[in-house]
Design a protein around this motif. Structure first.
Motif, PDB file in Angstrom:
ATOM      1  N   PHE A 111       0.868  -1.027   0.105  1.00  0.00           N
ATOM      2  CA  PHE A 111       0.138   0.070   0.045  1.00  0.00           C
ATOM      3  C   PHE A 111       1.115   1.204   0.087  1.00  0.00           C
ATOM      4  N   ARG A 112       1.100   1.852  -1.115  1.00  0.00           N
ATOM      5  CA  ARG A 112       2.021   3.155  -1.200  1.00  0.00           C
ATOM      6  C   ARG A 112       1.322   4.259  -0.817  1.00  0.00           C
ATOM      7  N   THR A 113       1.679   4.707   0.337  1.00  0.00           N
ATOM      8  CA  THR A 113       0.932   5.643   1.176  1.00  0.00           C
ATOM      9  C   THR A 113       1.144   7.314   0.580  1.00  0.00           C
ATOM     10  N   ILE A 123       1.382  -2.276   4.760  1.00  0.00           N
ATOM     11  CA  ILE A 123       1.485  -0.837   4.490  1.00  0.00           C
ATOM     12  C   ILE A 123       2.856  -0.195   4.560  1.00  0.00           C
ATOM     13  N   ARG A 124       3.270   0.342   3.519  1.00  0.00           N
ATOM     14  CA  ARG A 124       4.709   1.042   3.365  1.00  0.00           C
ATOM     15  C   ARG A 124       4.411   2.490   3.588  1.00  0.00           C
ATOM     16  N   THR A 125       5.470   2.992   4.814  1.00  0.00           N
ATOM     17  CA  THR A 125       5.283   4.225   5.149  1.00  0.00           C
ATOM     18  C   THR A 125       5.823   5.153   4.383  1.00  0.00           C
ATOM     19  N   VAL A 130      13.923  -3.909   0.320  1.00  0.00           N
ATOM     20  CA  VAL A 130      15.113  -4.358   0.020  1.00  0.00           C
ATOM     21  C   VAL A 130      15.224  -3.556  -1.442  1.00  0.00           C
ATOM     22  N   GLU A 131      15.700  -2.212  -1.439  1.00  0.00           N
ATOM     23  CA  GLU A 131      15.724  -1.824  -2.840  1.00  0.00           C
ATOM     24  C   GLU A 131      17.131  -0.940  -2.827  1.00  0.00           C
ATOM     25  N   VAL A 132      17.699  -0.669  -1.936  1.00  0.00           N
ATOM     26  CA  VAL A 132      19.185  -0.061  -2.132  1.00  0.00           C
ATOM     27  C   VAL A 132      20.251  -1.162  -1.756  1.00  0.00           C
ATOM     28  N   ILE A 165      11.395  -6.933  -1.957  1.00  0.00           N
ATOM     29  CA  ILE A 165      12.263  -6.489  -2.648  1.00  0.00           C
ATOM     30  C   ILE A 165      11.303  -5.440  -3.777  1.00  0.00           C
ATOM     31  N   GLY A 166      12.286  -4.377  -3.677  1.00  0.00           N
ATOM     32  CA  GLY A 166      11.511  -3.330  -4.554  1.00  0.00           C
ATOM     33  C   GLY A 166      12.482  -3.157  -5.651  1.00  0.00           C
ATOM     34  N   THR A 167      12.187  -4.023  -6.764  1.00  0.00           N
ATOM     35  CA  THR A 167      13.127  -4.212  -7.912  1.00  0.00           C
ATOM     36  C   THR A 167      13.279  -2.775  -8.734  1.00  0.00           C
ATOM     37  N   ASN A 168      12.126  -1.968  -8.539  1.00  0.00           N
ATOM     38  CA  ASN A 168      12.147  -0.490  -9.548  1.00  0.00           C
ATOM     39  C   ASN A 168      13.242  -0.026  -8.944  1.00  0.00           C
ATOM     40  N   ASP A 169      13.410   0.222  -7.733  1.00  0.00           N
ATOM     41  CA  ASP A 169      14.520   0.975  -7.257  1.00  0.00           C
ATOM     42  C   ASP A 169      16.096   0.382  -7.186  1.00  0.00           C
ATOM     43  N   LEU A 170      15.760  -0.980  -6.759  1.00  0.00           N
ATOM     44  CA  LEU A 170      17.278  -1.811  -6.622  1.00  0.00           C
ATOM     45  C   LEU A 170      17.757  -1.902  -8.186  1.00  0.00           C
ATOM     46  N   ASP A 176      18.702   6.394 -13.905  1.00  0.00           N
ATOM     47  CA  ASP A 176      17.605   6.938 -13.175  1.00  0.00           C
ATOM     48  C   ASP A 176      16.473   6.552 -13.658  1.00  0.00           C
ATOM     49  N   ARG A 177      15.569   6.009 -12.990  1.00  0.00           N
ATOM     50  CA  ARG A 177      14.363   5.344 -13.473  1.00  0.00           C
ATOM     51  C   ARG A 177      13.259   6.167 -14.259  1.00  0.00           C
ATOM     52  N   VAL A 178      13.643   7.521 -14.071  1.00  0.00           N
ATOM     53  CA  VAL A 178      12.672   8.370 -14.764  1.00  0.00           C
ATOM     54  C   VAL A 178      13.419   9.055 -15.919  1.00  0.00           C
ATOM     55  N   LEU A 232       8.417  -9.809  -3.251  1.00  0.00           N
ATOM     56  CA  LEU A 232       8.779  -8.920  -4.258  1.00  0.00           C
ATOM     57  C   LEU A 232       7.630  -7.918  -4.865  1.00  0.00           C
ATOM     58  N   CYS A 233       7.920  -6.711  -4.808  1.00  0.00           N
ATOM     59  CA  CYS A 233       6.956  -5.888  -5.293  1.00  0.00           C
ATOM     60  C   CYS A 233       6.889  -4.864  -6.124  1.00  0.00           C
ATOM     61  N   GLY A 234       8.228  -4.994  -6.807  1.00  0.00           N
ATOM     62  CA  GLY A 234       8.419  -4.098  -8.042  1.00  0.00           C
ATOM     63  C   GLY A 234       7.635  -4.646  -9.434  1.00  0.00           C
TER      64      GLY A 234
HETATM   65  C1  PEP Z   1      10.317  -0.450  -6.090  1.00  0.00           C
HETATM   66  O1  PEP Z   1      10.965   0.420  -5.775  1.00  0.00           O
HETATM   67  O2  PEP Z   1      10.299  -1.433  -6.635  1.00  0.00           O
HETATM   68  C2  PEP Z   1       8.822  -0.241  -5.382  1.00  0.00           C
HETATM   69  C3  PEP Z   1       7.854  -1.006  -5.382  1.00  0.00           C
HETATM   70  O3  PEP Z   1       8.505   0.927  -4.743  1.00  0.00           O
HETATM   71  P1  PEP Z   1       8.048   2.345  -5.730  1.00  0.00           P
HETATM   72  O4  PEP Z   1       8.169   1.906  -7.170  1.00  0.00           O
HETATM   73  O5  PEP Z   1       7.118   2.865  -5.258  1.00  0.00           O
HETATM   74  O6  PEP Z   1       9.415   3.178  -5.548  1.00  0.00           O
END
Ligand code: PEP
Ligand code: MG
Length: 581
Positions: free
Chosen positions: A301-303, A337-339, A436-438, A457-462, A470-472, A507-509
């Motif tokens: 839950f991205r708050t 819930i993710r802070t 875990v994304e760093v 695991i937040g693969t988007n950031d990891l 840069d992901r954007v 894993l939630c990316g």
């Molecule tokens: C991620 O980094 O993989 C993630 C799920 O979080 P967010 O995309 O919100 O940074």
């Protein structure tokens, strides 16, 4: 009109629909402006403006009442903002003054007043107010429409099946929407989390948003194809394109129907290896549909969206109610819930933050929360209080080392003690986990696993941080590669470390929702995957047709290759053999 005009926007709700355009045009440009010469004319224009504003207010208040009955918080908030703008004294008084002093008609006076107000706002350094200019556009259009004596444009009774095209849609427009007639939406404004996007997903109506200028390119009755899967719109298609898209639509509908049978089946491989599939959500309105997609709870839950675009920080009570609603709705399943993950590219306007050269590596997420402990503690209190009503887990983003975890635990202890003193119930055994994304966290996963109850695991950031892309930034997006050997090694280390220390790993990316990665994640031993709910059934379908044993063998082989291409080629070859048709 030319044939096959292709426009690309953002696919906000999946599905394909072919129908005729219904131009939902709150604006009306067909005013002939005129100068006022007599006192009687001035009085008449003043009166016209007053009554158009009053009528607009009455319409919006009626809509607000209906929205309240449906207790849709986000929509209520938009309606409150619209009514506040409409009631702004400056808006009416300035316009009235122009009618009297500049002797212009009411519509002209209103338009110039709104232009001035918008320019003033755009000059301000306030993101919240800047975001409100689209709300001002909306109000202007509504008053103009009433000034022109046009009937309120309603989506409750159009009389035929259509695709609604609008500059923007407000909850006031969609509150009485007739789903039997409105087959699709296309708007010029908005992103994936705009009101139109969220509402269309909740109603399962295909939509494309962010299509700049589309209202000027179409007329009522134009044939339109809306492909909400790819974010594509085709105007005035020729017969060949129509045939092609009709086939695509049928295939998609068949496919969706065929997936429904997986909803209540267990998420397990053919040799009985089970994993849990959960949903990622961003706002509470999405909660109602997650179970329809067979989710076993909410894994992320991205708050931050509860904080963005708000005039004030959300209060503890408001957050508590939202979290409570979420957990009660999905019970007995859990909600993680993710802070607050603010900073980076997401900012809240009422908290001062310095401009940063590298926001993605700056005061983001947990770093921001550990600095702004008052904001953080308010959120922790709300989450803990909601934990008395169901199975809630708390998760912290952007953890880079042990010290952060210990600081968090200290704050949680303080919050728990306060709640206890105040006799406010909470789950004393609430599970605490980290994203875990760093890369530093991935490397010391064995140490972190001893401190927390679970990993996600937040693969988007990891991937962004591991590969330094840069992901954007579109220029480097070609380097974004979940199958990079370094990423696979990090994933393996995280998962093995978690299991060696007896904790679960999710894993939630975005990687969780792409089927090509499923054998790899299964082979690595992932326990849980959380994803956009619309992807769950397809992932479950594939999971139920492959062998865990085989996935383990494939994954082991992946580690013998040294380049992405080698890994990809091998994986593609193998998945072709094991994937269902
Ligand atoms: C991620 O980094 O993989 C993630 C799920 O979080 P967010 O995309 O919100 O940074
Ligand atoms: Mg992240």
């Amino acid at each position: 009109m030319d044939k096959n005009i292709l426009l690309t926007g953002i696919g906000a709700s999946p599905g394909i629909v072919i129908s005729r355009v219904f131009l939902f045009d709150q604006a009306t440009s067909d005013f002939s402006h005129f100068r006022l010469t007599t006192e009687a004319e001035i009085c008449a224009e003043e009166e016209r403006l007053e009554s158009a504003v009053a009528e607009s207010k009455a319409q919006l208040e009626k809509a607000r009442k209906e929205i309240r009955l449906r207790s849709n918080k986000e929509a209520q908030f938009i309606m409150d903002t619209h009514i506040l703008i409409l009631q702004d004294k400056l808006l009416k008084n300035k316009s009235l003054k122009k009618i009297r002093e500049e002797r212009v008609d009411a519509a002209w006076a209103l338009k110039t007043t709104m232009n001035e107000l918008r320019t003033n706002i755009l000059d301000l350094d306030d993101d919240y107010l800047k975001d409100r200019t689209s709300d001002m556009d909306y109000i202007e259009k509504r008053i103009l429409r009433n000034l022109a004596g046009k009937k309120e444009n309603l989506l409750s009774n159009i009389g035929e099946k259509v695709v609604v095209i609008a500059h923007d849609l407000s909850p006031a427009d969609t509150v009485n929407l007739n789903v039997a007639e409105v087959l699709g939406f296309v708007t010029e404004c908005g992103g994936k989390t705009s009101h139109t996007a969220i509402m269309s997903r909740a109603l399962k109506i295909p939509s494309v948003v962010g299509l700049n200028g589309v209202t000027e390119k179409v007329e009522n009755g134009t044939i339109i194809i809306v492909d909400g899967i790819h974010g594509v719109v085709i105007l005035n298609p020729d017969s060949e394109t129509l045939l092609k898209y009709n086939q695509k639509r049928e295939q998609h509908e068949e496919f969706e129907k065929s997936l429904l049978k997986y909803k209540d089946l267990p998420a397990e491989s053919i040799d009985g290896f089970g994993i849990r599939l959960l949903a990622n959500i961003e706002i509470v309105e999405e909660v109602s549909s997650v179970l329809d997609y067979g989710a076993e709870g909410i894994g992320l839950f991205r708050t931050e969206f509860l904080y963005l675009n708000k005039k004030e920080l959300p209060k503890e009570k408001e957050l508590f109610e939202i979290f409570k609603k979420a957990v009660q709705h999905v019970a007995p399943h859990p909600v993680t819930i993710r802070t607050l993950d603010i900073g980076g590219d997401k900012f809240i306007s009422h908290v001062e933050v310095a401009d940063e050269m590298n926001p993605a590596m700056g005061l983001r997420a947990i770093r921001f929360c550990l600095k702004e402990t008052k904001i953080f503690k308010t959120q922790l209190r709300a989450i803990l209080r909601a934990s008395a009503y169901g199975k809630i887990k708390i998760m912290f983003p952007m953890i880079s080392g042990i010290v952060e975890v210990r600081m968090i635990k200290k704050l949680i202890k303080e919050v728990k003690e306060d709640l206890k003193k105040q006799n406010k119930p909470y789950d004393p055994k609430i599970k605490i986990g980290i994203m875990v994304e760093v890369p530093s966290a991935a490397i010391i996963a064995d140490l972190l696993a001893k401190e927390v109850d679970f990993f996600s695991i937040g693969t988007n950031d990891l991937i962004q941080y591991a590969l330094a892309i840069d992901r954007v930034n579109e220029q480097v997006s070609y380097l974004y590669e979940p199958l990079h050997p370094s990423v696979l090694r990090l994933l393996k280390n995280i998962i093995d470390s978690a299991h060696e220390n007896g904790i679960t790993v999710a894993l939630c990316g975005e990687m969780a929702s792409e089927s090509i990665y499923l054998p790899v994640l299964l082979g690595l031993g992932i326990d849980e995957m959380s994803m956009n709910p619309v992807a769950i059934l397809e992932i479950k379908r594939i999971l139920r047709s492959i062998s865990y044993k085989k996935c383990k063998q494939i994954t082991k082989r992946l580690f013998s290759y040294s380049t992405v291409d080698e890994i990809k080629n091998f994986l593609k070859k193998e998945t072709k053999k094991i994937f269902p048709a």
